[in-house]
Design a protein around this motif. Sequence first.
Motif, PDB file in Angstrom:
ATOM      1  N   PRO A  27       0.795  -1.230   0.000  1.00 49.02           N
ATOM      2  CA  PRO A  27       0.000   0.000   0.000  1.00 49.02           C
ATOM      3  C   PRO A  27       0.826   1.276   0.000  1.00 49.02           C
ATOM      4  CG  PRO A  27      -0.898  -1.585   1.556  1.00 49.02           C
ATOM      5  CD  PRO A  27       0.413  -2.127   1.106  1.00 49.02           C
ATOM      6  N   ALA A  28       1.926   1.306   0.760  1.00 44.76           N
ATOM      7  CA  ALA A  28       2.713   2.532   0.879  1.00 44.76           C
ATOM      8  C   ALA A  28       3.266   2.995  -0.459  1.00 44.76           C
ATOM      9  CB  ALA A  28       3.858   2.336   1.877  1.00 44.76           C
ATOM     10  N   GLU A  29       3.577   2.060  -1.332  1.00 48.24           N
ATOM     11  CA  GLU A  29       4.116   2.391  -2.657  1.00 48.24           C
ATOM     12  C   GLU A  29       3.080   2.261  -3.760  1.00 48.24           C
ATOM     13  OE1 GLU A  29       7.163   3.558  -3.313  1.00 48.24           O
ATOM     14  OE2 GLU A  29       7.615   3.589  -1.168  1.00 48.24           O
ATOM     15  N   LYS A  30       1.848   1.914  -3.385  1.00 46.13           N
ATOM     16  CA  LYS A  30       0.797   1.664  -4.370  1.00 46.13           C
ATOM     17  C   LYS A  30       1.312   0.733  -5.476  1.00 46.13           C
ATOM     18  CE  LYS A  30      -1.630   5.988  -3.447  1.00 46.13           C
ATOM     19  NZ  LYS A  30      -2.178   7.248  -4.002  1.00 46.13           N
ATOM     20  N   MET A  31       1.932  -0.354  -5.026  1.00 44.08           N
ATOM     21  CA  MET A  31       2.611  -1.292  -5.922  1.00 44.08           C
ATOM     22  C   MET A  31       2.004  -2.686  -5.826  1.00 44.08           C
ATOM     23  SD  MET A  31       6.626  -2.520  -5.852  1.00 44.08           S
ATOM     24  CE  MET A  31       7.337  -0.951  -6.369  1.00 44.08           C
ATOM     25  N   LEU A  32       1.636  -3.249  -6.967  1.00 47.46           N
ATOM     26  CA  LEU A  32       1.207  -4.642  -7.059  1.00 47.46           C
ATOM     27  C   LEU A  32       2.414  -5.460  -7.483  1.00 47.46           C
ATOM     28  CD1 LEU A  32      -1.293  -6.576  -6.950  1.00 47.46           C
ATOM     29  CD2 LEU A  32      -1.517  -6.188  -9.417  1.00 47.46           C
ATOM     30  N   ILE A  33       2.698  -6.535  -6.751  1.00 46.68           N
ATOM     31  CA  ILE A  33       3.918  -7.323  -6.963  1.00 46.68           C
ATOM     32  C   ILE A  33       3.549  -8.752  -7.289  1.00 46.68           C
ATOM     33  CG2 ILE A  33       6.074  -8.063  -5.892  1.00 46.68           C
ATOM     34  CD1 ILE A  33       5.514  -5.712  -3.809  1.00 46.68           C
ATOM     35  N   LEU A  34       4.147  -9.278  -8.341  1.00 48.87           N
ATOM     36  CA  LEU A  34       3.919 -10.671  -8.728  1.00 48.87           C
ATOM     37  C   LEU A  34       5.155 -11.204  -9.439  1.00 48.87           C
ATOM     38  CD1 LEU A  34       2.113 -10.628 -12.037  1.00 48.87           C
ATOM     39  CD2 LEU A  34       1.677  -8.710 -10.522  1.00 48.87           C
ATOM     40  N   SER A  35       5.129 -12.458  -9.775  1.00 53.25           N
ATOM     41  CA  SER A  35       6.291 -13.072 -10.429  1.00 53.25           C
ATOM     42  C   SER A  35       5.846 -14.206 -11.334  1.00 53.25           C
ATOM     43  CB  SER A  35       7.256 -13.612  -9.352  1.00 53.25           C
ATOM     44  OG  SER A  35       8.433 -14.128  -9.946  1.00 53.25           O
ATOM     45  N   ILE A  68      -5.796  -5.410 -10.402  1.00 51.38           N
ATOM     46  CA  ILE A  68      -5.615  -3.980 -10.668  1.00 51.38           C
ATOM     47  C   ILE A  68      -6.876  -3.212 -10.296  1.00 51.38           C
ATOM     48  CG2 ILE A  68      -5.301  -2.284 -12.518  1.00 51.38           C
ATOM     49  CD1 ILE A  68      -3.438  -4.390 -13.869  1.00 51.38           C
ATOM     50  N   GLU A  69      -8.030  -3.759 -10.630  1.00 53.14           N
ATOM     51  CA  GLU A  69      -9.294  -3.094 -10.286  1.00 53.14           C
ATOM     52  C   GLU A  69      -9.521  -3.086  -8.775  1.00 53.14           C
ATOM     53  OE1 GLU A  69     -11.218  -1.415 -12.386  1.00 53.14           O
ATOM     54  OE2 GLU A  69      -9.688  -1.893 -13.885  1.00 53.14           O
TER      55      GLU A  69
END
Length: 216
Positions: A27-35, A68-69
Amino acid sequence: MPGTDKITIFYKDASLVLSAARAVYWPAEKMLILSDLHLGKTGYFRLHGIPVSTGVMQDDLKRLAALIELFKPEQVLVAGDMFHHRFNNDVHLFKDWRQSYKELSFLLVPGNHDRHLDIGYADLNITLTPEKYECGVIGFVHEMQEADPGRLTISGHLHPGYMISGKAKQLLCLPCFIKGSHHLVLPAFSQFTGLYTRASAGHTCYVISENKLFEF
């Protein structure tokens, strides 16, 4: 994907939301992380005469769109192996899908597959990072060789799975996150991958089953 389970974990002052949809939101970076999306893998199999439907990849992209949504990130970071093989029709499908998210930043920490591919990342609006990418107390690599005690290293590559034994001695292997003191291994985002099931002593596993997360 409504109702997909989430668990929040913490490292120093960072909170990370693990999703049963095989991704993490910071949340702090508004980042979605995957691999390990392995885009193009189904096309590679079809090229070699193995009939694999493009629906496999389309299902992965639908799940990504739903994430993303849900989280509304400003950036998506892929911790390696976003692509599986050279440019093929599957990559064209991703390029079309990308048009719906033109304003969303995509970062790719190159993995063992990505490093050997001749793909126009700029044309796909994807930014390549260094092989070790750091953002505050979080570091990203595709394959973790050694944890950094000063930060949490997030990696992929292993396609981790957890083996569960049933009452009738049946075995069920499920994808999972593996959490150690200073590292977090992500499950493969693509559902078209094998699973690495070697036991991880001293680690916590967050196992994914039918949109639910279970801690072991």
